[in-house]
Design an enzyme around this catalytic site. Structure first.
Site, PDB file in Angstrom:
ATOM      1  CB  SER A  63      -0.921   0.032   1.219  1.00 20.19           C
ATOM      2  OG  SER A  63      -2.086  -0.660   0.929  1.00 20.19           O
ATOM      3  CE  LYS A  66      -3.914   0.545  -1.408  1.00 26.37           C
ATOM      4  NZ  LYS A  66      -4.492  -0.128  -0.260  1.00 26.37           N
ATOM      5  CE1 TYR A 188      -5.551  -1.150  -4.228  1.00 29.50           C
ATOM      6  CE2 TYR A 188      -5.951  -3.518  -4.281  1.00 29.50           C
ATOM      7  CZ  TYR A 188      -5.688  -2.365  -3.569  1.00 29.50           C
ATOM      8  OH  TYR A 188      -5.554  -2.419  -2.209  1.00 29.50           O
ATOM      9  CE1 TYR A 240      -3.146  -0.420   5.423  1.00 31.37           C
ATOM     10  CE2 TYR A 240      -1.456  -0.805   7.052  1.00 31.37           C
ATOM     11  CZ  TYR A 240      -1.891  -0.874   5.752  1.00 31.37           C
ATOM     12  OH  TYR A 240      -1.085  -1.419   4.794  1.00 31.37           O
ATOM     13  CB  VAL A 258      -0.133  -5.766   4.354  1.00 29.00           C
ATOM     14  CG1 VAL A 258      -1.359  -5.051   4.894  1.00 29.00           C
ATOM     15  CG2 VAL A 258      -0.269  -6.082   2.883  1.00 29.00           C
TER      16      VAL A 258
HETATM   17  N1  GLU Z   1      -2.592  -5.273  -1.842  1.00 28.33           N
HETATM   18  C1  GLU Z   1      -3.095  -5.138  -0.585  1.00 28.33           C
HETATM   19  C2  GLU Z   1      -4.577  -5.400  -0.532  1.00 28.33           C
HETATM   20  O1  GLU Z   1      -5.327  -4.807  -1.217  1.00 28.33           O
HETATM   21  C3  GLU Z   1      -2.732  -3.817  -0.058  1.00 28.33           C
HETATM   22  C4  GLU Z   1      -2.769  -3.920   1.366  1.00 28.33           C
HETATM   23  C5  GLU Z   1      -1.931  -2.938   2.084  1.00 28.33           C
HETATM   24  O2  GLU Z   1      -0.705  -2.913   1.984  1.00 28.33           O
HETATM   25  O3  GLU Z   1      -2.565  -2.190   2.815  1.00 28.33           O
HETATM   26  O4  GLU Z   1      -5.012  -6.208   0.195  1.00 28.33           O
END
Ligand code: GLU
Length: 304
Positions: A63, A66, A188, A240, A258
């Site tokens: 993430s 992002k 994504y 988060y 994650v």
């Molecule tokens: N690819 C992960 C998912 O969508 C991203 C999660 C993350 O790193 O927050 O579950």
């Protein structure tokens, strides 16, 4: 003590303690990583480079990427993106569906999965070859042609991506996804699979500490005001539902993933990347949080 000495001391101390938490295993490929990797790299605008541990081992930044897709979409579309995604902390897990029902398919912010998927949809609308062009953008920001997606991780993620498929279909039912679901979700999953070392990650994030300018090339990646906004969203939504805790303990805008990575910046000063795969219950790197808290406290290098 110099910041390099503090970094090495904390790395050794934390490595000697028990490594708590669990490696993310809901993506099968991520569950295979050695949980004891622990790397740190700091790059500053004035050319300092500090490092400790496994800073040159590539890992899945998940993430954290992002922030890069958001920067690209913001640059392409300007403030229009905020009609499709908000800027408030969600206070719920990164892959939650519940708020979307009440808020008519407008995700709370661009860093929860729902918001990042909408950003990918914007990129699919704006670009002819979204996957290639997003990767070129990331390479430009990193000033590094070797950055790549990891197709094995992208496929692994797709194989178990039921919740992300649910999210995208749900958002589409509200009209906030404009392209084919398969195309957007594929972008994504690839975004999430980007691999970097701590060194590469800190170099990539340095433009956010430098008012939007890539330090090595001098290229403007983002305007000053856009950079300010991205950093603000990192501060409030980058961890988060532990963003308040991160601001309280560490005091830097940043983003976690994650895969166990954390990238954070001190405006006008440095970017730092830490990686340790075991995650706390909120999904943030256990050792990464611990290190950054003590590092910013001892060096007094934080924004507060
Ligand atoms: N690819 C992960 C998912 O969508 C991203 C999660 C993350 O790193 O927050 O579950």
């Amino acid at each position: 003590m110099t910041p390099q000495e503090i970094m090495e001391m904390l790395h050794a101390e934390i490595k000697a303690e028990k490594n708590l938490g669990a490696v993310a295993s809901y993506i099968p490929e991520l569950g295979k990583v050695n949980p004891d990797y622990f790397g740190i790299y700091l790059t500053s605008i004035d050319g300092q480079r500090l490092s400790a541990g496994d800073w040159d081992v590539p890992f899945s930044i998940q993430s954290i990427a992002k922030v890069l897709s958001l920067s690209f979409a913001f640059n392409l579309k300007g403030d229009a993106i905020w009609e499709r995604v908000g800027v408030e902390p969600s206070g719920s897990p990164f892959n939650s569906l519940v708020q979307l029902e009440f808020e008519s398919g407008i995700p709370r912010n661009p860093f929860i999965n729902a918001g990042a998927i909408v950003i990918c949809d914007i990129l699919c609308s704006e670009l002819e070859n979204p996957k290639e062009e997003l990767l070129s953008f990331i390479r430009r920001v990193a000033n590094n042609p070797n950055i790549n997606y990891n197709p094995i991780i992208a496929a692994s993620e797709a194989s178990e991506g039921y919740r992300n498929f649910a999210l995208i279909n749900f958002i589409r039912s509200f009209g906030n996804i404009h392209n084919e679901v398969e195309e957007v979700i594929d972008l994504y999953f690839h975004l999430s699979s980007v691999m970097m070392t701590c060194k590469e990650l800190s170099e990539t994030f340095l433009f956010l500490a430098n008012a939007g300018i890539q330090v090595d090339t001098g290229e403007r990646i983002l305007g000053v005001s856009m950079t300010k906004r991205i950093n603000a969203v990192m501060q409030t939504c980058g961890f988060y539902d532990e963003a308040g805790e991160f601001a309280f303990r560490v005091g830097l805008p940043g983003k976690s993933g994650v895969g166990g990575g954390i990238a954070a910046i001190l405006p006008n000063d440095y970017a730092i990347a830490v990686w340790s795969p075991r995650l706390n219950t909120k999904g943030n790197s256990y050792r990464g949080m611990k290190f950054l808290e003590q590092f910013t406290t001892l060096t007094e290098l934080s924004i507060f």
